[in-house]
Write an enzyme that holds these catalytic residues in place. Structure first.
Site, PDB file in Angstrom:
ATOM      1  N   HIS A 119      -7.908  -0.532  -4.524  1.00 20.76           N
ATOM      2  CA  HIS A 119      -6.624  -0.625  -4.785  1.00 20.76           C
ATOM      3  C   HIS A 119      -6.422  -1.955  -5.543  1.00 20.76           C
ATOM      4  O   HIS A 119      -6.077  -1.870  -6.754  1.00 20.76           O
ATOM      5  CB  HIS A 119      -5.551  -0.701  -3.734  1.00 20.76           C
ATOM      6  CG  HIS A 119      -5.268   0.767  -3.417  1.00 20.76           C
ATOM      7  ND1 HIS A 119      -5.270   1.920  -4.066  1.00 20.76           N
ATOM      8  CD2 HIS A 119      -4.747   1.159  -2.090  1.00 20.76           C
ATOM      9  CE1 HIS A 119      -4.906   3.139  -3.596  1.00 20.76           C
ATOM     10  NE2 HIS A 119      -4.524   2.573  -2.048  1.00 20.76           N
TER      11      HIS A 119
ATOM     12  N   HIS B 255       0.766  -1.088  -0.013  1.00 24.58           N
ATOM     13  CA  HIS B 255      -0.037  -0.016  -0.053  1.00 24.58           C
ATOM     14  C   HIS B 255       0.879   1.369  -0.009  1.00 24.58           C
ATOM     15  O   HIS B 255       0.618   2.335  -0.828  1.00 24.58           O
ATOM     16  CB  HIS B 255      -0.830   0.100   1.149  1.00 24.58           C
ATOM     17  CG  HIS B 255      -2.157   1.160   1.214  1.00 24.58           C
ATOM     18  ND1 HIS B 255      -1.694   2.334   1.605  1.00 24.58           N
ATOM     19  CD2 HIS B 255      -3.120   1.268   0.752  1.00 24.58           C
ATOM     20  CE1 HIS B 255      -2.484   3.219   1.550  1.00 24.58           C
ATOM     21  NE2 HIS B 255      -3.558   2.639   0.922  1.00 24.58           N
TER      22      HIS B 255
ATOM     23  N   SER C  82      -9.406  -7.537  -0.596  1.00 19.87           N
ATOM     24  CA  SER C  82      -9.761  -6.685  -1.832  1.00 19.87           C
ATOM     25  C   SER C  82     -10.270  -5.549  -1.208  1.00 19.87           C
ATOM     26  O   SER C  82     -11.205  -5.366  -0.361  1.00 19.87           O
ATOM     27  CB  SER C  82     -10.587  -7.526  -2.793  1.00 19.87           C
ATOM     28  OG  SER C  82      -9.943  -8.524  -3.371  1.00 19.87           O
ATOM     29  N   GLY C  83     -10.088  -4.391  -1.946  1.00 21.63           N
ATOM     30  CA  GLY C  83     -10.358  -3.197  -1.834  1.00 21.63           C
ATOM     31  C   GLY C  83     -10.309  -2.465  -3.043  1.00 21.63           C
ATOM     32  O   GLY C  83      -9.914  -3.011  -4.154  1.00 21.63           O
TER      33      GLY C  83
ATOM     34  N   LEU D  31      -4.202  -7.657   2.673  1.00 21.58           N
ATOM     35  CA  LEU D  31      -5.021  -8.733   3.339  1.00 21.58           C
ATOM     36  C   LEU D  31      -6.305  -8.984   2.496  1.00 21.58           C
ATOM     37  O   LEU D  31      -6.456 -10.592   2.434  1.00 21.58           O
ATOM     38  CB  LEU D  31      -5.345  -8.675   4.620  1.00 21.58           C
ATOM     39  CG  LEU D  31      -5.780  -9.407   5.725  1.00 21.58           C
ATOM     40  CD1 LEU D  31      -4.725 -10.703   5.878  1.00 21.58           C
ATOM     41  CD2 LEU D  31      -6.123  -9.202   6.950  1.00 21.58           C
TER      42      LEU D  31
END
Length: 164
Positions: free
Chosen positions: A110, A44, A107-108, A105
């Site tokens: 990004h 990130h 999905s989102g 950890l």
């Protein structure tokens, strides 16, 4: 008699090899053992140096454990190298395939939008390519870490460390 058995075994072996190649080609995941593979660990990014160091250390651990791969780390924001710069750092290494794996950890945005856009991945296949080393280098995109026994074991280990 021995020659006939050997010839039959050789023919069967060629059929199995040909079938394997055809199946791999059908699913478009042909990676020959002689191909040089790159692994791009995507973090990130953070203003805090330690958070970025963790991703870089993970990439270094992979590289030490699997020296046959070219391993790089890149970050989405607030850190260097950027994902774009990390991708470009494979130039001159001779890789023919880059496997981009998010060190996230779950999905989102990004994972589902930003990284695929930066890597110019086909939304249907989650694969892409980039011109590098005078050829098209294939990009494959891995899933985030997700729920996995290894992560569960690590969390349990961290809990045990606190209890001792």
């Amino acid at each position: 008699m021995k020659r006939a058995i050997f010839d039959q075994g050789l023919k069967a072996s060629k059929r199995v090899t040909l079938l394997t190649i055809l199946l791999l080609q059908k699913y478009k995941k042909v990676i020959y053992m002689s191909d040089k593979i790159g692994i791009l660990a995507i973090g990130h990014g953070s203003r805090l140096p330690y958070n970025n160091q963790v991703v870089t250390e993970i990439a270094d651990m992979i590289s030490k454990k699997h020296p046959e791969y070219v391993v790089r780390a890149g970050f989405m924001e607030m850190s260097t190298p950027s994902l774009e710069d990390a991708l470009l750092s494979f130039e001159g290494t001779g890789v023919s395939t880059i496997v981009a794996v998010p060190v996230f950890l779950a999905s989102g945005v990004h994972i589902t939008k930003d990284i695929p856009n930066i890597l110019k991945l086909d939304p249907e296949t989650n694969q892409g390519s980039v011109q590098m080393n005078g050829m098209q280098v294939k990009i494959l995109y891995g899933k985030p870490l997700g729920s996995d026994e290894l992560i569960a074991d690590l969390i349990f280990k961290r809990a045990q460390e606190v209890l001792q």
